[in-house]
Write an enzyme that holds these catalytic residues in place. Structure first.
Site, PDB file in Angstrom:
ATOM      1  N   HIS A 171       0.815  -1.221   0.000  1.00 31.83           N
ATOM      2  CA  HIS A 171       0.000   0.000   0.000  1.00 31.83           C
ATOM      3  C   HIS A 171       0.848   1.270   0.000  1.00 31.83           C
ATOM      4  CE1 HIS A 171       0.538  -0.199   4.392  1.00 31.83           C
ATOM      5  NE2 HIS A 171       0.155   1.055   4.445  1.00 31.83           N
TER       6      HIS A 171
ATOM      7  N   HIS B 220       7.732  -2.295   2.023  1.00 39.20           N
ATOM      8  CA  HIS B 220       7.479  -0.855   1.888  1.00 39.20           C
ATOM      9  C   HIS B 220       8.751  -0.036   1.622  1.00 39.20           C
ATOM     10  CE1 HIS B 220       3.590  -1.978   3.201  1.00 39.20           C
ATOM     11  NE2 HIS B 220       3.786  -1.910   4.496  1.00 39.20           N
TER      12      HIS B 220
HETATM   13  C1  BG6 Z   1       1.947  -2.579   7.541  1.00 38.82           C
HETATM   14  C2  BG6 Z   1       2.771  -3.190   8.639  1.00 38.82           C
HETATM   15  O1  BG6 Z   1       2.245  -3.176   6.305  1.00 38.82           O
HETATM   16  O2  BG6 Z   1       2.227  -1.192   7.467  1.00 38.82           O
HETATM   17  C3  BG6 Z   1       2.501  -2.505   9.971  1.00 38.82           C
HETATM   18  O3  BG6 Z   1       2.462  -4.567   8.747  1.00 38.82           O
HETATM   19  C4  BG6 Z   1       2.678  -1.014   9.840  1.00 38.82           C
HETATM   20  O4  BG6 Z   1       3.344  -3.013  10.985  1.00 38.82           O
HETATM   21  C5  BG6 Z   1       1.896  -0.470   8.643  1.00 38.82           C
HETATM   22  O5  BG6 Z   1       2.221  -0.404  11.041  1.00 38.82           O
HETATM   23  C6  BG6 Z   1       2.219   0.984   8.383  1.00 38.82           C
HETATM   24  O6  BG6 Z   1       1.365   1.490   7.405  1.00 38.82           O
HETATM   25  P1  BG6 Z   1       0.936   3.011   7.414  1.00 38.82           P
HETATM   26  O7  BG6 Z   1       0.175   3.193   6.141  1.00 38.82           O
HETATM   27  O8  BG6 Z   1       0.122   3.235   8.637  1.00 38.82           O
HETATM   28  O9  BG6 Z   1       2.218   3.780   7.442  1.00 38.82           O
END
Ligand code: BG6
Length: 485
Positions: free
Chosen positions: A175, A237
């Site tokens: 995402h 990410h």
């Molecule tokens: C997720 C992780 O993919 O991304 C989590 O598993 C993390 O541990 C999260 O908190 C962070 O996403 P965002 O969009 O809140 O920065």
């Protein structure tokens, strides 16, 4: 609207955390988007609930995740009309009959199977869908990260899903790629000529990528004990962000054009293994501390976490790319839980001026381009300018582009975009199998080196920026982490 544009989205794990926190809020906003094709959502979960009871739970969660101003009764009623519930055990083939009944006669529609479940469950779901004859030409499957916990398990999952879905039907979500500022980074790099000549080793000294979180485990201790920050955040990410920064210009936004370029970056990462991996990475684990004035427990005191856990909740590392564009430009990555601030940003630091013509009293700071993803979405270019007055005195100033003002976004943004892309069949923002493989190929030797070594993660107090060794890692090269808000 043609029949083939309309969709059925089947969400496995329909009463789970991801569905309630991200998917249903995103679907609610999408439902209000006039561009959303006609479609319905079938939530699948094991609990033996009526549709009404399920919707009552959905409402309870959505009220928490959607601001009151956006939660309109009339819209809610129309949204709920789109949702159906199917109680079944995804592991039991016999239970698929109930789902078949709901999908019968709708073969022409786009059919999205969203696996918002533990990855192991996909091993049962995919063959069961196939055996039940539910996979149509128009079907797509959405896989959430993590895809595996090492190369072998990722290969196994990819093989099993690949046995029943073609690669063109597989949507592997990260995402971060759909966050507004990451999209803007692509726009900035390839919609302007300004940066491209400078976007290379001759002009850039180093790059920092930080994804800092304040949250701890929030009930996810069980999962996190099998993961840790390297698998949970860096393998996906942070490496995807690195790809978007470092890739060559793709010749279009076609899925494979982008993904080919990202893959080249992943393959150009200099392998980190053995002593090199230990020297260029720092692992940490949070202890008790204070976040925003509140005392919080240490990682090993969290629910479902072993008291002598060696799982890392923080990673900092130095990555090098063996390519003409980036040779000699270090990329410093860092991420952690329970850090001082929630802050996700990319900092591109340009080289120092080769010679200063100004008085010695004028310290000239290197130009920096700071691309912030969270909590605010902005791009700032830090420059040197003259202080008004008779004397030639310099000071740092910044050019700001604040997306909160220019683009009104809300929390569900990234998932909204991704769900719409799945429905429309746009694969550009999803990871191809070879990208996942290449990312694991780079990450796995680091995990191996950690496992083989004597070291345990370095402690840091919750509410700080992680273990001091992370500052030393970047400090050895004469740099420091960007920590200004
Ligand atoms: C997720 C992780 O993919 O991304 C989590 O598993 C993390 O541990 C999260 O908190 C962070 O996403 P965002 O969009 O809140 O920065």
């Amino acid at each position: 609207m043609t029949q083939s544009q309309s969709f059925d989205m089947i969400v496995f794990g329909g009463s789970g955390d991801l569905a309630m926190r991200k998917l249903l809020p995103a679907l609610y906003y999408l439902h209000r988007d006039p561009d959303l094709p006609n479609g319905r959502v079938i939530a699948v979960a094991r609990q033996n609930l009526t549709r009404e009871a399920y919707l009552a739970t959905v409402e309870e969660h959505l009220r928490k995740h959607i601001p009151a101003k956006d939660w309109v009764d009339d819209e809610r009623n129309k949204f709920f009309e789109r949702i159906d519930y199917c109680a079944m055990d995804a592991k039991q083939f016999g239970d698929y009959e109930a789902l078949s009944g709901k999908l019968e006669g709708r073969e022409e529609r786009v059919r999205v199977f969203y696996l918002a479940t533990m990855p192991e469950l996909s091993r049962s779901i995919c063959p069961n869908l196939d055996a039940a004859g539910l996979i149509t030409e128009q079907s797509r499957v959405v896989l959430e990260k993590p895809i595996g916990r090492d190369l072998a398990s990722a290969n196994r999952i990819n093989d099993e899903v690949g046995a029943v879905f073609d690669e063109r039907q597989i949507y592997r979500i990260d995402h971060y790629l759909a966050k507004e500022t990451v999209q803007n980074l692509i726009a900035m790099r390839f919609g302007n000529t300004l940066f491209e000549p400078l976007w290379r080793r001759g002009w850039i000294s180093h790059v920092q990528i930080t994804v800092a979180e304040q949250i701890g485990m929030s009930g996810r201790g069980n999962y996190y004990e099998t993961s840790g920050a390297l698998r949970d955040m860096v393998q996906n990410h942070l490496l995807q962000l690195l790809c978007v920064i470092a890739m060559e210009p793709p010749n279009s936004l076609a899925p494979d054009a982008m993904r080919d370029e990202k893959l080249k970056v992943l393959r150009a990462l200099r392998p980190l293994s053995g002593p090199q991996a230990l020297a260029k990475t720092v692992r940490g684990q949070y202890r008790r501390g204070v976040i925003d004035g509140e005392a919080v427990p240490g990682y090993s005191e969290e629910e479902d976490v072993s008291p002598d856990s060696r799982v890392e909740t923080f990673v900092a590392l130095k990555a090098d790319l063996d390519s003409w564009r980036w040779a000699g430009v270090p990329f410093y990555l860092r991420t952690g839980k329970r850090l001082q601030q929630r802050l996700s940003e990319v900092v591109i630091t340009f080289r120092e001026v080769p010679h200063s013509i100004f008085d010695a009293g004028n310290a000239i700071e290197s130009n920096r381009l700071v691309i912030r993803l969270q909590p605010d979405e902005s791009v700032k270019l830090h420059l040197m300018a003259k202080v008004p007055g008779d004397e030639m005195r310099l000071k740092p100033v910044s050019l700001n582009l604040d997306f909160r003002e220019s683009l009104k976004t809300h929390g569900a943004g990234a998932y909204e975009r991704l769900l719409m892309d799945v429905i429309r069949g746009k694969l550009t923002l999803f990871m191809r199998r070879d990208e996942v493989t290449a990312a694991w190929q780079w990450i796995e030797p680091v995990l191996d080196a950690w496992k083989a070594g004597e070291d345990v993660p370095k402690p840091y107090s919750a509410g700080t920026w992680g273990p001091p060794a992370a500052s030393a890692l970047i400090g050895r090269d004469g740099y420091h982490w960007n920590e200004e808000s």
